[in-house]
Design an enzyme around this catalytic site. Structure first.
Site, PDB file in Angstrom:
ATOM      1  N   THR A 185      -5.790  -7.872  -6.826  1.00  0.00           N
ATOM      2  CA  THR A 185      -6.957  -8.777  -6.952  1.00  0.00           C
ATOM      3  C   THR A 185      -7.399  -9.332  -5.608  1.00  0.00           C
ATOM      4  O   THR A 185      -8.301 -10.157  -5.542  1.00  0.00           O
ATOM      5  CB  THR A 185      -6.634  -9.961  -7.880  1.00  0.00           C
ATOM      6  OG1 THR A 185      -5.572 -10.725  -7.295  1.00  0.00           O
ATOM      7  CG2 THR A 185      -6.241  -9.494  -9.271  1.00  0.00           C
ATOM      8  N   ASN A 192       0.867  -1.188   0.000  1.00  0.00           N
ATOM      9  CA  ASN A 192       0.000   0.000   0.000  1.00  0.00           C
ATOM     10  C   ASN A 192       0.900   1.233   0.000  1.00  0.00           C
ATOM     11  O   ASN A 192       2.119   1.106   0.103  1.00  0.00           O
ATOM     12  CB  ASN A 192      -0.941  -0.007   1.216  1.00  0.00           C
ATOM     13  CG  ASN A 192      -0.152  -0.069   2.517  1.00  0.00           C
ATOM     14  OD1 ASN A 192       0.767   0.715   2.725  1.00  0.00           O
ATOM     15  ND2 ASN A 192      -0.484  -1.048   3.348  1.00  0.00           N
ATOM     16  N   GLY A 232      -2.696  -9.723   3.478  1.00  0.00           N
ATOM     17  CA  GLY A 232      -2.465 -10.408   2.194  1.00  0.00           C
ATOM     18  C   GLY A 232      -1.003 -10.745   1.946  1.00  0.00           C
ATOM     19  O   GLY A 232      -0.258 -11.106   2.865  1.00  0.00           O
ATOM     20  N   VAL A 233      -0.628 -10.599   0.692  1.00  0.00           N
ATOM     21  CA  VAL A 233       0.751 -10.988   0.322  1.00  0.00           C
ATOM     22  C   VAL A 233       1.762 -10.037   0.987  1.00  0.00           C
ATOM     23  O   VAL A 233       2.873 -10.446   1.340  1.00  0.00           O
ATOM     24  CB  VAL A 233       0.916 -11.009  -1.218  1.00  0.00           C
ATOM     25  CG1 VAL A 233       0.912  -9.621  -1.825  1.00  0.00           C
ATOM     26  CG2 VAL A 233       2.156 -11.775  -1.627  1.00  0.00           C
ATOM     27  N   ASP A 234       1.350  -8.809   1.208  1.00  0.00           N
ATOM     28  CA  ASP A 234       2.209  -7.820   1.884  1.00  0.00           C
ATOM     29  C   ASP A 234       2.592  -8.344   3.273  1.00  0.00           C
ATOM     30  O   ASP A 234       3.773  -8.399   3.650  1.00  0.00           O
ATOM     31  CB  ASP A 234       1.412  -6.513   2.002  1.00  0.00           C
ATOM     32  CG  ASP A 234       2.286  -5.313   2.349  1.00  0.00           C
ATOM     33  OD1 ASP A 234       1.726  -4.215   2.506  1.00  0.00           O
ATOM     34  OD2 ASP A 234       3.513  -5.497   2.460  1.00  0.00           O
ATOM     35  N   TYR A 283      -7.717  -5.185  -2.625  1.00  0.00           N
ATOM     36  CA  TYR A 283      -8.063  -4.011  -3.451  1.00  0.00           C
ATOM     37  C   TYR A 283      -9.186  -4.291  -4.450  1.00  0.00           C
ATOM     38  O   TYR A 283      -9.585  -3.409  -5.208  1.00  0.00           O
ATOM     39  CB  TYR A 283      -6.825  -3.468  -4.153  1.00  0.00           C
ATOM     40  CG  TYR A 283      -5.943  -2.609  -3.244  1.00  0.00           C
ATOM     41  CD1 TYR A 283      -6.252  -2.435  -1.890  1.00  0.00           C
ATOM     42  CD2 TYR A 283      -4.801  -1.984  -3.720  1.00  0.00           C
ATOM     43  CE1 TYR A 283      -5.455  -1.676  -1.058  1.00  0.00           C
ATOM     44  CE2 TYR A 283      -3.991  -1.201  -2.896  1.00  0.00           C
ATOM     45  CZ  TYR A 283      -4.349  -1.053  -1.555  1.00  0.00           C
ATOM     46  OH  TYR A 283      -3.553  -0.286  -0.721  1.00  0.00           O
TER      47      TYR A 283
HETATM   48  N1  APR Z   1       1.912 -15.811  -2.452  1.00  0.00           N
HETATM   49  C1  APR Z   1       1.392 -15.436  -3.632  1.00  0.00           C
HETATM   50  N2  APR Z   1       0.253 -14.730  -3.768  1.00  0.00           N
HETATM   51  C2  APR Z   1      -0.396 -14.399  -2.621  1.00  0.00           C
HETATM   52  C3  APR Z   1       0.087 -14.751  -1.336  1.00  0.00           C
HETATM   53  C4  APR Z   1       1.294 -15.497  -1.290  1.00  0.00           C
HETATM   54  N3  APR Z   1       1.843 -15.870  -0.120  1.00  0.00           N
HETATM   55  N4  APR Z   1      -0.793 -14.269  -0.409  1.00  0.00           N
HETATM   56  C5  APR Z   1      -1.777 -13.663  -1.088  1.00  0.00           C
HETATM   57  N5  APR Z   1      -1.547 -13.745  -2.419  1.00  0.00           N
HETATM   58  C6  APR Z   1      -2.349 -13.242  -3.522  1.00  0.00           C
HETATM   59  C7  APR Z   1      -3.816 -13.090  -3.252  1.00  0.00           C
HETATM   60  O1  APR Z   1      -4.475 -14.355  -3.407  1.00  0.00           O
HETATM   61  C8  APR Z   1      -4.204 -12.119  -4.354  1.00  0.00           C
HETATM   62  O2  APR Z   1      -4.481 -12.845  -5.549  1.00  0.00           O
HETATM   63  O3  APR Z   1      -1.918 -11.920  -3.819  1.00  0.00           O
HETATM   64  C9  APR Z   1      -2.936 -11.274  -4.577  1.00  0.00           C
HETATM   65  C10 APR Z   1      -3.052  -9.836  -4.095  1.00  0.00           C
HETATM   66  O4  APR Z   1      -3.877  -9.792  -2.950  1.00  0.00           O
HETATM   67  P1  APR Z   1      -3.522  -8.803  -1.704  1.00  0.00           P
HETATM   68  O5  APR Z   1      -2.352  -9.321  -0.990  1.00  0.00           O
HETATM   69  O6  APR Z   1      -4.774  -8.608  -0.947  1.00  0.00           O
HETATM   70  O7  APR Z   1      -3.081  -7.423  -2.398  1.00  0.00           O
HETATM   71  P2  APR Z   1      -3.969  -6.294  -3.082  1.00  0.00           P
HETATM   72  O8  APR Z   1      -5.265  -6.808  -3.549  1.00  0.00           O
HETATM   73  O9  APR Z   1      -3.065  -5.631  -4.042  1.00  0.00           O
HETATM   74  O10 APR Z   1      -4.270  -5.303  -1.870  1.00  0.00           O
HETATM   75  C11 APR Z   1      -3.181  -4.598  -1.339  1.00  0.00           C
HETATM   76  O11 APR Z   1      -3.681  -5.371   0.849  1.00  0.00           O
HETATM   77  O12 APR Z   1      -2.189  -6.585   2.034  1.00  0.00           O
HETATM   78  C12 APR Z   1      -2.691  -5.336   1.882  1.00  0.00           C
HETATM   79  O13 APR Z   1      -0.940  -3.844   2.536  1.00  0.00           O
HETATM   80  C13 APR Z   1      -1.653  -4.374   1.409  1.00  0.00           C
HETATM   81  O14 APR Z   1      -3.058  -2.475   1.661  1.00  0.00           O
HETATM   82  C14 APR Z   1      -2.487  -3.366   0.716  1.00  0.00           C
HETATM   83  C15 APR Z   1      -3.571  -4.186   0.066  1.00  0.00           C
END
Ligand code: APR
Length: 351
Positions: free
Chosen positions: A117, A23, A31-33, A120
């Site tokens: 995806t 973010n 999530g992945v973050d 967000y």
């Molecule tokens: N490895 C690969 N892909 C992953 C993993 C992982 N360990 N964990 C989650 N994902 C995938 C999710 O399934 C999704 O398809 O990453 C993709 C992006 O999802 P989010 O992590 O929710 O990221 P995004 O939709 O871009 O939202 C970003 O979420 O985590 C917070 O700090 C981040 O505020 C920001 C927002």
């Protein structure tokens, strides 16, 4: 295969850089973050604090710390607000800018999650073509191994209509008894394990070297009766696989690079095929070239024959390709997305 779709946990991938869907604060989240920060350890956050945040669509790099990856490229995807607030352009910019940074860092491999995806809310079926187009545009000008990571039980957003049409076609045509010639069945069984062994096996057979030392067959296929003299046949044939490939590239008015990039085949493998008249690649690579050259079904069968294969209804990947070629659908990424959904080998060179 310069662009590969894989089902994995990005924090475990042994690549030069992984991309984080962060973010604007770059100070971690869910999530992945969250997963990346947990796996990298506290030093990652400490370095992120020095970056002063990141604009949506932009990207910034840090070290990977406890991750297998050397770098983390943090990018901020757009929040989905219906698609009329510049989301597509910002999402494409995330992939483009992250790839530019990966190139500047000298990365040879990079893995992306499906940015935006998750939290967000970007619809997967709209995000996927934006991601693949941005990556493929970069790969037209650069050599890099790029992974698009599907996480856990997540699915790729293949259009349901296409998915059900292909599923129906498979159900109508798949025969589960192996009807193709034993010899070719073995070669096909082998390339499923290792293309190199498949080629060694051919040469061993043609030179009638005992192949007891060869790897056990991937499937307990019956051994061939009389091994044809492949080397002699290849020398005698007027045109091997590589001859036909190069001829088709000329006929289509393409350059070599345009063809192998469109086929998702790396330059090294293409040069091996081009410089080794008797070289015969695995079936997914042959199919990838047939799609890149937009061959019709008859030409595809001819190209497969040159590589020692035939189009058979006892192989689902063949039936999926027959569906796409018969319908004149030559978008390799779309085909790979469907193959991925069916857990079948993807088209392109075996990495
Ligand atoms: N490895 C690969 N892909 C992953 C993993 C992982 N360990 N964990 C989650 N994902 C995938 C999710 O399934 C999704 O398809 O990453 C993709 C992006 O999802 P989010 O992590 O929710 O990221 P995004 O939709 O871009 O939202 C970003 O979420 O985590 C917070 O700090 C981040 O505020 C920001 C927002």
């Amino acid at each position: 295969m310069p662009l590969q779709i894989v089902r994995d946990d990005i924090t475990k991938m042994r690549v030069d850089a992984i991309v984080n869907a962060a973010n604007n604060s770059l100070l971690g989240g869910g999530g992945v973050d969250g997963a990346i920060h947990r796996a990298a350890g506290p030093q990652l956050l400490a370095e992120c604090r020095t970056l002063g945040g990141c604009e949506t669509g932009q990207a910034k790099a840090t070290k990977g710390y406890n991750l297998p990856a050397r770098y983390v490229i943090h990018t901020v995807g757009p929040i989905w607000h219906g698609g009329n607030h510049g989301e597509p352009g910002l999402l494409a910019a995330c992939y483009r800018n992250s790839l530019q940074i990966a190139r500047e860092l000298g990365c040879e491999s990079v893995a992306f999650p499906m940015i935006s995806t998750g939290v967000y809310g970007y619809p997967k079926d709209l995000a996927l073509p934006i991601a693949t187009q941005a990556i493929l545009e970069f790969l037209m000008e650069n050599e890099m191994q790029v992974y698009l990571v599907v996480f856990g039980a997540g699915t790729l957003a293949v259009s349901m209509k296409l998915f059900s049409d292909v599923r129906q076609y498979i159900d109508q045509h798949y025969v589960d008894t192996h009807t193709d010639r034993p010899r070719e069945y073995q070669r096909e069984a082998l390339w499923r394990t290792d293309e190199k062994k498949a080629l060694e096996y051919d040469i061993a057979l043609s030179e009638s070297i005992s192949y007891e030392h060869m790897a056990p067959m991937a499937d307990s296929a019956p051994m061939p009766m009389a091994a044809p003299d492949w080397k002699k046949m290849l020398e005698e044939t007027d045109e091997g696989f590589s001859g036909m490939l190069l001829r088709k590239i000329d006929e289509k008015g393409m350059t070599d690079a345009q063809c192998y990039k469109k086929a998702n085949v790396d330059r090294k493998l293409f040069n091996k095929i081009k410089n080794t008249p008797g070289y015969r690649p695995g079936k997914p690579t042959v199919f990838a070239f047939a799609v890149a050259l937009e061959l019709n079904l008859k030409e595809t069968k001819e190209m497969l024959e040159k590589a020692g294969f035939s189009l058979t209804h006892s192989s689902k990947i063949d039936i999926v390709l027959e569906y796409f070629i018969k319908n004149g659908l030559y978008d390799l990424m779309e085909i790979n997305e469907v193959l991925f959904q069916f857990d079948l080998p993807l088209l392109g060179s075996v990495a």
